[in-house]
Write a protein that holds these residues in place. Structure first.
Motif, short mmCIF file in Angstrom:
data_model
loop_
_atom_site.label_atom_id
_atom_site.label_comp_id
_atom_site.label_asym_id
_atom_site.label_seq_id
_atom_site.Cartn_x
_atom_site.Cartn_y
_atom_site.Cartn_z
N LEU A 12 0.81 -1.22 0.00
CA LEU A 12 0.00 0.00 0.00
C LEU A 12 0.85 1.27 0.00
O LEU A 12 0.92 1.97 -1.00
CB LEU A 12 -0.95 -0.02 1.20
N THR A 15 3.17 2.55 -2.84
CA THR A 15 2.79 1.79 -4.03
C THR A 15 1.51 2.37 -4.61
O THR A 15 1.44 2.66 -5.81
CB THR A 15 2.60 0.30 -3.71
N LEU A 16 0.50 2.59 -3.76
CA LEU A 16 -0.74 3.26 -4.21
C LEU A 16 -0.71 4.76 -3.93
O LEU A 16 -1.37 5.54 -4.62
CB LEU A 16 -1.95 2.64 -3.50
N TRP A 17 0.02 5.16 -2.91
CA TRP A 17 0.12 6.57 -2.55
C TRP A 17 1.49 6.81 -1.92
O TRP A 17 2.07 5.92 -1.32
CB TRP A 17 -0.97 6.96 -1.55
N PHE A 106 -3.51 9.70 -3.68
CA PHE A 106 -3.08 8.61 -4.56
C PHE A 106 -2.13 9.10 -5.65
O PHE A 106 -2.22 10.25 -6.11
CB PHE A 106 -4.29 7.96 -5.23
N ALA A 110 -2.93 5.41 -9.84
CA ALA A 110 -3.19 4.28 -8.95
C ALA A 110 -4.63 3.78 -8.97
O ALA A 110 -4.87 2.57 -9.06
CB ALA A 110 -2.77 4.64 -7.53
N LEU A 111 -5.59 4.67 -8.86
CA LEU A 111 -6.98 4.22 -8.71
C LEU A 111 -7.49 3.51 -9.96
O LEU A 111 -8.11 2.44 -9.87
CB LEU A 111 -7.88 5.41 -8.37
N LEU A 114 -5.63 0.15 -10.24
CA LEU A 114 -6.10 -0.81 -9.25
C LEU A 114 -7.45 -1.40 -9.66
O LEU A 114 -7.66 -2.61 -9.54
CB LEU A 114 -6.22 -0.13 -7.88
N LEU A 220 1.76 1.76 -11.67
CA LEU A 220 0.88 0.61 -11.54
C LEU A 220 0.13 0.36 -12.85
O LEU A 220 -0.28 -0.77 -13.13
CB LEU A 220 -0.11 0.83 -10.39
#
Length: 236
Positions: A12, A15-17, A106, A110-111, A114, A220
Motif C-alpha cells: 500500500l 505503491t498506491l500513494w 493517490f 493508482a486508482l 487498481l 501501476l
C-alpha cells in the motif's frame, strides 16, 4: 515475460500513494492537537522533538516493528507522561493521528490501475503499515487486507506471504506480489516462492546479486497493461 498469475498481493504505502506527505501531515496534526488538548505536551514536544521521540521508540522496541500502531501509542504515551499530561488523552490523540494517517493522496495512475487489476484477478492488500482500507474507501477492490500487526511478523518474512497465499487459496508460485520496496516486497516475495513485481517509480537501481524482479514498471498502470496484454495470465 508471460507467466500465470491467479492472484495478486499488493503493498500500500509508496505503491498506491506516497507516504512522505502523510507523515508530514501527521506530525503537524498531532502538534496542533496537542496545542489544543495538552499545551504542555506541545511545548515539550514540537514537531521535530516528537519525531525524534518516535524514532527512539522505534529503535528501542525491535520486537514491535511489525506493529506500528503499538509503537505510535508508546510514543504518545511517553510524550504525555513526560509532559505531565492526563493519560486519558492517549486514545483521543491516537485517533487524531489515525484519522490523518488515512488521508491519502493517490499516485495519479493508482486508482484506475487498481480497478483494472482487481477486475481481472483477486487482489489482497499485504502491508507492514497500518492503513485502513475501509476508512480510505478502497476495501471494495480487495479480497482482504493482511497487515504485519495482524499476522505477527512483517515483510520480508516468508510467513506473511504464505499466510496471504493460504487465505487466497492459491499456491505461491501463482501469486504475484507487487510493491515498491526492493527488499521487503520483491526479494521477500520471491524468496517465499511468489512472483515479484517492482513498482519502481523513481528509477532506482536494482542491487540484489542473484534475484531479478519478474516484472518491473514505473507505474501501476504498467502492471494493468501487462495483465490486459496477457489475458490468459489469470488462468492456470
Amino acid at each position: 515475460m508471460n507467466f500465470p498469475v491467479q492472484a495478486i498481493t499488493l503493498d500500500l504505502d509508496d505503491t498506491l500513494w506516497p507516504f512522505a506527505p502523510i507523515g508530514a501531515r501527521i506530525d503537524q496534526v498531532l502538534f496542533d492537537w496537542m496545542q489544543q488538548h495538552s499545551p504542555a505536551t506541545a511545548v515539550m514536544y514540537p514537531v521535530a522533538a516528537m519525531r525524534e521521540l518516535r524514532e527512539r521508540s522505534f529503535h528501542a522496541n525491535p520486537h514491535l516493528h511489525h506493529d506500528l500502531s503499538a509503537l505510535r501509542r508508546l510514543t504518545l504515551q511517553e510524550a504525555l507522561e513526560k509532559s505531565g499530561a492526563d493519560l486519558a488523552l492517549l486514545e483521543p490523540a491516537y485517533e487524531a493521528f489515525y484519522a490523518a494517517r488515512n488521508q491519502v493522496e493517490f499516485y495519479p495512475d493508482a486508482l484506475d490501475a487498481l480497478a483494472r487489476i482487481a477486475a481481472r484477478v483477486p487482489v489482497a492488500a499485504l502491508s507492514n503499515g497500518n492503513a485502513d482500507l475501509q476508512r480510505i474507501g478502497l476495501s471494495h477492490h480487495f479480497t482482504f487486507q493482511l497487515g504485519s500487526r495482524e499476522h505477527g511478523a512483517a515483510k520480508p518474512a516468508a510467513s506473511i506471504f504464505h499466510a496471504a497465499c493460504d487465505r487466497l487459496g492459491v499456491a505461491p508460485a501463482h501469486v504475484l506480489h507487487v510493491g515498491d520496496h526492493a527488499e521487503m516486497d520483491v526479494v521477500g516475495a520471491m524468496q517465499a516462492g511468489l512472483r515479484g513485481c517492482w513498482i519502481n517509480r523513481e528509477a532506482h537501481p536494482w542491487h540484489h546479486p542473484s534475484l531479478q524482479p519478474d516484472l518491473q514498471f514505473d507505474t501501476l498502470t504498467g502492471l494493468a497493461d501487462w495483465l490486459d496484454a496477457n489475458a490468459s495470465a489469470g488462468r492456470p
